[in-house]
Design an enzyme around this catalytic site. Structure first.
Site, mmCIF file in Angstrom:
data_model
loop_
_atom_site.group_PDB
_atom_site.id
_atom_site.type_symbol
_atom_site.label_atom_id
_atom_site.label_comp_id
_atom_site.label_asym_id
_atom_site.label_seq_id
_atom_site.Cartn_x
_atom_site.Cartn_y
_atom_site.Cartn_z
ATOM 1 C CD GLU A 1 1.026 7.625 5.269
ATOM 2 O OE1 GLU A 1 0.813 6.530 5.829
ATOM 3 O OE2 GLU A 1 1.504 8.602 5.860
ATOM 4 C CG HIS B 1 1.543 1.869 4.686
ATOM 5 N ND1 HIS B 1 0.371 1.999 3.975
ATOM 6 C CD2 HIS B 1 1.813 3.107 5.171
ATOM 7 C CE1 HIS B 1 -0.057 3.252 4.039
ATOM 8 N NE2 HIS B 1 0.803 3.949 4.755
ATOM 9 C CG HIS C 1 3.424 7.823 20.635
ATOM 10 N ND1 HIS C 1 3.457 8.891 21.492
ATOM 11 C CD2 HIS C 1 2.961 8.305 19.462
ATOM 12 C CE1 HIS C 1 3.025 9.970 20.860
ATOM 13 N NE2 HIS C 1 2.711 9.641 19.629
ATOM 14 C CB THR D 1 -1.430 12.112 5.730
ATOM 15 O OG1 THR D 1 -1.024 13.171 4.878
ATOM 16 C CG2 THR D 1 -0.512 10.924 5.579
ATOM 17 C CE1 TYR D 2 -9.469 14.853 8.013
ATOM 18 C CE2 TYR D 2 -8.517 15.403 10.137
ATOM 19 C CZ TYR D 2 -9.579 15.426 9.258
ATOM 20 O OH TYR D 2 -10.758 16.013 9.634
ATOM 21 C CB SER E 1 -0.927 -0.011 1.218
ATOM 22 O OG SER E 1 -0.191 -0.189 2.410
ATOM 23 N N GLY F 1 -3.469 11.945 16.428
ATOM 24 C CA GLY F 1 -2.851 13.121 15.817
ATOM 25 C C GLY F 1 -1.934 13.843 16.788
ATOM 26 C CG ASP F 2 1.770 14.545 16.417
ATOM 27 O OD1 ASP F 2 1.907 13.981 17.525
ATOM 28 O OD2 ASP F 2 2.216 14.080 15.359
ATOM 29 C CE LYS G 1 -3.674 2.591 18.586
ATOM 30 N NZ LYS G 1 -2.750 3.608 18.032
ATOM 31 C CB ALA H 1 -4.033 20.033 13.119
ATOM 32 C CG PHE I 1 10.254 13.361 10.929
ATOM 33 C CD1 PHE I 1 9.387 14.288 11.504
ATOM 34 C CD2 PHE I 1 9.780 12.082 10.668
ATOM 35 C CE1 PHE I 1 8.075 13.951 11.808
ATOM 36 C CE2 PHE I 1 8.474 11.736 10.971
ATOM 37 C CZ PHE I 1 7.618 12.674 11.544
ATOM 38 C CG ASP J 1 3.553 1.999 22.281
ATOM 39 O OD1 ASP J 1 3.720 3.198 22.084
ATOM 40 O OD2 ASP J 1 3.325 1.186 21.372
HETATM 41 P P1 FAD Z 1 -2.697 7.032 19.996
HETATM 42 O O1 FAD Z 1 -2.475 5.653 19.504
HETATM 43 O O2 FAD Z 1 -4.059 7.420 20.405
HETATM 44 O O3 FAD Z 1 -1.751 7.313 21.225
HETATM 45 C C1 FAD Z 1 -0.352 7.348 21.061
HETATM 46 C C2 FAD Z 1 0.330 7.120 22.399
HETATM 47 O O4 FAD Z 1 -0.041 8.155 23.321
HETATM 48 C C3 FAD Z 1 -0.067 5.829 23.044
HETATM 49 O O5 FAD Z 1 0.778 4.801 22.666
HETATM 50 C C4 FAD Z 1 0.017 6.163 24.517
HETATM 51 O O6 FAD Z 1 1.271 5.937 25.005
HETATM 52 C C5 FAD Z 1 -0.250 7.625 24.605
HETATM 53 N N1 FAD Z 1 -1.633 7.850 25.058
HETATM 54 C C6 FAD Z 1 -2.631 8.443 24.360
HETATM 55 N N2 FAD Z 1 -3.761 8.460 25.077
HETATM 56 C C7 FAD Z 1 -3.471 7.877 26.254
HETATM 57 C C8 FAD Z 1 -4.225 7.621 27.444
HETATM 58 N N3 FAD Z 1 -5.508 7.971 27.561
HETATM 59 N N4 FAD Z 1 -3.605 6.990 28.449
HETATM 60 C C9 FAD Z 1 -2.315 6.631 28.361
HETATM 61 N N5 FAD Z 1 -1.554 6.865 27.281
HETATM 62 C C10 FAD Z 1 -2.109 7.477 26.244
HETATM 63 N N6 FAD Z 1 -0.528 12.312 12.057
HETATM 64 C C11 FAD Z 1 -1.361 13.210 11.442
HETATM 65 O O7 FAD Z 1 -1.517 14.340 11.921
HETATM 66 N N7 FAD Z 1 -2.025 12.890 10.279
HETATM 67 C C12 FAD Z 1 -1.901 11.671 9.701
HETATM 68 O O8 FAD Z 1 -2.524 11.405 8.666
HETATM 69 C C13 FAD Z 1 -1.048 10.696 10.314
HETATM 70 N N8 FAD Z 1 -0.902 9.445 9.803
HETATM 71 C C14 FAD Z 1 -0.149 8.521 10.466
HETATM 72 C C15 FAD Z 1 -0.069 7.217 9.964
HETATM 73 C C16 FAD Z 1 0.680 6.237 10.611
HETATM 74 C C17 FAD Z 1 0.726 4.837 10.041
HETATM 75 C C18 FAD Z 1 1.399 6.570 11.810
HETATM 76 C C19 FAD Z 1 2.227 5.526 12.510
HETATM 77 C C20 FAD Z 1 1.330 7.860 12.322
HETATM 78 C C21 FAD Z 1 0.552 8.840 11.677
HETATM 79 N N9 FAD Z 1 0.439 10.144 12.180
HETATM 80 C C22 FAD Z 1 -0.366 11.069 11.537
HETATM 81 C C23 FAD Z 1 1.193 10.553 13.384
HETATM 82 C C24 FAD Z 1 0.354 10.433 14.667
HETATM 83 O O9 FAD Z 1 -0.747 11.317 14.602
HETATM 84 C C25 FAD Z 1 1.233 10.789 15.867
HETATM 85 O O10 FAD Z 1 2.238 9.825 16.032
HETATM 86 C C26 FAD Z 1 0.520 11.087 17.167
HETATM 87 O O11 FAD Z 1 1.466 11.599 18.101
HETATM 88 C C27 FAD Z 1 -0.148 9.909 17.831
HETATM 89 O O12 FAD Z 1 -1.302 9.521 17.175
HETATM 90 P P2 FAD Z 1 -1.834 7.998 17.403
HETATM 91 O O13 FAD Z 1 -3.092 7.793 16.699
HETATM 92 O O14 FAD Z 1 -0.722 7.075 17.144
HETATM 93 O O15 FAD Z 1 -2.128 8.092 18.979
#
Ligand code: FAD
Length: 307
Positions: free
Chosen positions: A21, A273, A156, A52-53, A19, A112-113, A172, A55, A223, A165
């Protein structure tokens, strides 16, 4: 992974699925380049392509426009990334429904960040989803989608330890994720150990390695310090002195990525991917090396209600 091991199995491409991206283009010129890339990658018949998406509303619109174009003008299956950043649940749900109405059946669900950038403390919107796990649950409640989530072989940066983690990944999966795609990494042992940890925690969905072809080592090295990926010394050595030699840099990047992917194939990995950075060359070369060949492109299948 320290040595080059070239797999010569003739049937290798038949087992492997890829796939790609993309990120949504910001300018007309970037849009034209992305479209050239899409057209070069389409004959490789990827399982899906993802967009990707970012903010804020403007990037959301760009993601929607790019996904719509893929639906309307190609035979590819688009996957829309979505995040929870700075949006109430009602708005996020409306975007999920809008994508679904467009004909999208696949998502990558992410927290997201923060808008201030990677490394700043994440604060969920007061009425928003707090993390990727909550977003997965929201998507599941709306439709029967294929939902990918993130996974972090080196954990992470906000995770205090691997247990936390993996626990987030498990949440999820429990909420309905069908696949995890990893952050990019350069040490295959790290990926293998992470998959083992996940399996021991009862996580059985595919954990697809995210591969980043190194188009620009300097940028990647910058990065990685923010996203938690380790750059091994051997990788830095391979690119040493190539900052001003783009041709050699590209050849080395192709060899490095092929080496990583072929090693993963030998470890039994079948799905990959690619973070293409909207560029086709390295992805095409690597796919060729793992036996993927161009297929005739099917006629575009526009969604019935697409504009
Ligand atoms: P989550 O999986 O929700 O959390 C990440 C970590 O934060 C967890 O492992 C945990 O340690 C901690 N955490 C979060 N909530 C809690 C809680 N309630 N309690 C305890 N710990 C917690 N970013 C973008 O902006 N746009 C994109 O399109 C995008 N695409 C991506 C695609 C892939 C395949 C990957 C790997 C990353 C992508 N990212 C993208 C980056 C991502 O948004 C960041 O890495 C962000 O910091 C974390 O998002 P996540 O969904 O992984 O977070």
């Amino acid at each position: 992974m320290s040595q080059f091991r070239l797999s010569r199995r003739p049937d290798i491409g038949e087992k492997i699925r890829v796939s790609f991206e993309f990120f949504p283009p910001k300018t007309d010129d970037m849009e034209r380049k992305l479209w050239e890339t899409v057209q070069r990658l389409e004959p490789l018949a990827p399982q899906f392509v993802s967009v990707t998406y970012g903010a804020g509303g403007s990037t959301r619109e760009r993601t929607e426009r790019t996904v719509r174009r893929i639906l309307n003008e190609t035979s590819l299956t688009p996957t829309a990334h979505m995040t929870c950043v700075d949006a109430p649940r009602s708005e996020v749900d409306a975007v999920i429904r809008a994508f679904a109405d467009m004909g999208v059946r696949r998502f990558v669900a992410l927290r997201g960040d923060p808008a201030e950038g990677v490394g700043a403390a994440y604060r969920p919107h007061p009425d928003g989803y707090a993390n990727g796990a909550e977003l997965v649950a929201a998507m599941r409640a709306i439709g029967d989608f294929d939902i990918s989530v993130s996974a972090y072989p080196e954990k992470h940066p906000e995770s205090p330890d691997f247990a936390t983690d993996i626990d987030m990944l498990k949440r999820k999966v429990d909420n309905g994720a069908t696949r995890a795609i990893t952050q990019f990494f350069f040490d295959n042992d790290v990926y293998e150990r992470y998959v083992e940890r996940a399996r021991r925690a009862g996580i059985y969905i595919p954990i697809v390695p995210g591969v980043l072809p190194v188009h620009n080592f300097k940028q990647v090295a910058n990065f990685t310090s923010r996203c938690g990926t380790h750059v091994p010394a051997w990788l830095a050595e391979r690119f040493e002195g190539l900052d001003n030699d783009p041709q050699t840099h590209a050849l080395v990047a192709s060899a490095v990525a092929a080496e990583q992917v072929l090693d993963l194939v030998e470890r039994g990995v079948g799905d990959f991917h690619f973070y293409t950075m909207n560029r086709a060359d390295l992805a095409v070369a690597i796919c060729h090396m793992i036996g993927i060949r161009a297929q005739p492109v099917a006629a575009s299948m526009a969604a019935p209600n697409a504009a």
